[in-house]
Write a protein that holds these residues in place. Structure first.
Motif, PDB file in Angstrom:
ATOM      1  N   PHE A 251      23.702   7.893  58.774  1.00 36.61           N
ATOM      2  CA  PHE A 251      22.406   6.984  58.408  1.00 36.61           C
ATOM      3  C   PHE A 251      21.224   8.024  58.768  1.00 36.61           C
ATOM      4  O   PHE A 251      21.347   9.075  59.483  1.00 36.61           O
ATOM      5  CB  PHE A 251      22.321   5.579  59.271  1.00 36.61           C
ATOM      6  N   THR A 252      19.896   7.438  58.682  1.00 39.62           N
ATOM      7  CA  THR A 252      18.842   8.129  58.959  1.00 39.62           C
ATOM      8  C   THR A 252      18.706   8.204  60.287  1.00 39.62           C
ATOM      9  O   THR A 252      19.006   7.497  61.447  1.00 39.62           O
ATOM     10  CB  THR A 252      17.587   7.375  58.365  1.00 39.62           C
ATOM     11  N   ARG A 253      17.619   9.185  60.892  1.00 35.34           N
ATOM     12  CA  ARG A 253      17.130   9.205  62.221  1.00 35.34           C
ATOM     13  C   ARG A 253      16.557   7.941  62.677  1.00 35.34           C
ATOM     14  O   ARG A 253      16.367   7.713  63.872  1.00 35.34           O
ATOM     15  CB  ARG A 253      16.022  10.480  62.438  1.00 35.34           C
ATOM     16  N   TRP A 254      15.921   7.386  61.844  1.00 31.87           N
ATOM     17  CA  TRP A 254      15.106   5.951  62.196  1.00 31.87           C
ATOM     18  C   TRP A 254      16.268   4.948  62.576  1.00 31.87           C
ATOM     19  O   TRP A 254      16.079   4.393  63.510  1.00 31.87           O
ATOM     20  CB  TRP A 254      14.316   5.670  61.198  1.00 31.87           C
ATOM     21  N   ALA A 255      17.247   5.017  61.968  1.00 28.31           N
ATOM     22  CA  ALA A 255      18.324   4.037  62.378  1.00 28.31           C
ATOM     23  C   ALA A 255      18.950   4.377  63.629  1.00 28.31           C
ATOM     24  O   ALA A 255      19.251   3.595  64.419  1.00 28.31           O
ATOM     25  CB  ALA A 255      19.325   4.117  61.266  1.00 28.31           C
ATOM     26  N   LEU A 256      19.151   5.609  63.716  1.00 30.41           N
ATOM     27  CA  LEU A 256      19.702   6.143  65.337  1.00 30.41           C
ATOM     28  C   LEU A 256      18.892   6.021  66.377  1.00 30.41           C
ATOM     29  O   LEU A 256      19.093   5.346  67.341  1.00 30.41           O
ATOM     30  CB  LEU A 256      19.993   7.631  65.043  1.00 30.41           C
ATOM     31  N   ALA A 257      17.359   6.086  66.183  1.00 24.74           N
ATOM     32  CA  ALA A 257      16.491   5.779  67.109  1.00 24.74           C
ATOM     33  C   ALA A 257      16.485   4.144  67.373  1.00 24.74           C
ATOM     34  O   ALA A 257      16.410   3.766  68.449  1.00 24.74           O
ATOM     35  CB  ALA A 257      15.292   5.978  66.599  1.00 24.74           C
ATOM     36  N   ALA A 258      16.705   3.346  66.222  1.00 27.08           N
ATOM     37  CA  ALA A 258      16.795   1.976  66.434  1.00 27.08           C
ATOM     38  C   ALA A 258      18.121   1.510  67.265  1.00 27.08           C
ATOM     39  O   ALA A 258      17.723   0.581  68.210  1.00 27.08           O
ATOM     40  CB  ALA A 258      16.761   0.978  65.130  1.00 27.08           C
ATOM     41  N   ALA A 259      18.930   2.099  67.040  1.00 27.43           N
ATOM     42  CA  ALA A 259      20.233   1.810  67.489  1.00 27.43           C
ATOM     43  C   ALA A 259      20.188   2.158  69.199  1.00 27.43           C
ATOM     44  O   ALA A 259      20.551   1.432  70.063  1.00 27.43           O
ATOM     45  CB  ALA A 259      21.548   2.509  67.172  1.00 27.43           C
ATOM     46  N   VAL A 260      19.572   3.480  69.596  1.00 28.48           N
ATOM     47  CA  VAL A 260      19.341   3.769  70.756  1.00 28.48           C
ATOM     48  C   VAL A 260      18.404   2.962  71.526  1.00 28.48           C
ATOM     49  O   VAL A 260      18.633   2.366  72.739  1.00 28.48           O
ATOM     50  CB  VAL A 260      18.961   5.226  71.013  1.00 28.48           C
ATOM     51  N   ALA A 261      17.406   2.499  70.888  1.00 29.84           N
ATOM     52  CA  ALA A 261      16.380   1.380  71.645  1.00 29.84           C
ATOM     53  C   ALA A 261      16.893   0.091  71.866  1.00 29.84           C
ATOM     54  O   ALA A 261      16.739  -0.652  72.779  1.00 29.84           O
ATOM     55  CB  ALA A 261      15.049   1.181  70.526  1.00 29.84           C
ATOM     56  N   THR A 262      18.086  -0.244  70.769  1.00 27.50           N
ATOM     57  CA  THR A 262      18.645  -1.427  70.922  1.00 27.50           C
ATOM     58  C   THR A 262      19.573  -1.589  72.370  1.00 27.50           C
ATOM     59  O   THR A 262      19.733  -2.344  73.099  1.00 27.50           O
ATOM     60  CB  THR A 262      19.543  -2.082  69.752  1.00 27.50           C
ATOM     61  N   ILE A 263      20.240  -0.369  72.505  1.00 22.42           N
ATOM     62  CA  ILE A 263      21.039  -0.061  73.673  1.00 22.42           C
ATOM     63  C   ILE A 263      20.281   0.071  74.941  1.00 22.42           C
ATOM     64  O   ILE A 263      20.561  -0.632  75.981  1.00 22.42           O
ATOM     65  CB  ILE A 263      21.923   1.259  73.627  1.00 22.42           C
TER      66      ILE A 263
END
Length: 154
Positions: A116-128
């Motif tokens: 997926f995109t970097r934005w999805a990865l950033a959202a995942a890290v922010a969720t964690i």
């Protein structure tokens, strides 16, 4: 089926996208089940916590969903729901347990980072990060001192 999916069609008919979804989620699901069975044998009181039961249930339900949902017919963003469900489930498990279960966050982060995109990865890290901050803010126990402070003093 899109032209892009057609070019990645495997011999047995499943696309690489579908195979990737199955493999990444089932590896996490099986790992959680194995850890749960072992933990249940050694510390059955661990499963008295609704947080642990909810976390395991979310991950197992997400693993079952990966086998049932026709991924080839879904938009490309829909599989992103599964690793985010895993992040939430792992957050519940790590908040409820004395076991260090946060290392399981590697599975959904790896999946999102690869597909997926970097934005999805950033959202995942922010969720964690939000999960860890919530756990720290609601914890009633003082933080444990590091091992070095107990064993390194003369």
């Amino acid at each position: 089926m899109s032209a892009r999916d057609a070019q990645f069609r495997d011999v047995d008919g499943a696309t690489m996208r579908v195979r990737s979804i199955w493999l990444t989620q089932l590896s996490l699901g099986v790992s959680i089940i194995i850890i749960s069975v072992v933990a249940l044998g050694y510390e059955p009181e661990l499963f008295e916590s609704w947080l642990m039961l909810t976390g395991v249930a979310i991950v197992v339900a997400a693993a079952a969903a990966t086998l049932v949902i026709p991924w080839a017919r879904t938009p490309r963003w829909v599989p992103l729901i599964i690793p985010f469900a895993d992040i939430v489930g792992i957050g519940f498990m790590s908040a409820s347990s004395i076991l260090p279960l946060g290392f399981f966050w590697v599975f959904p982060i790896m999946w999102i980072g690869l597909h997926f995109t970097r934005w999805a990865l950033a959202a995942a890290v922010a969720t964690i990060a939000a999960s860890l901050l919530t756990e720290a803010a609601t914890s009633t126990e003082p933080p444990e001192p590091s091992n070095c402070s107990r064993f390194c003093s003369a």
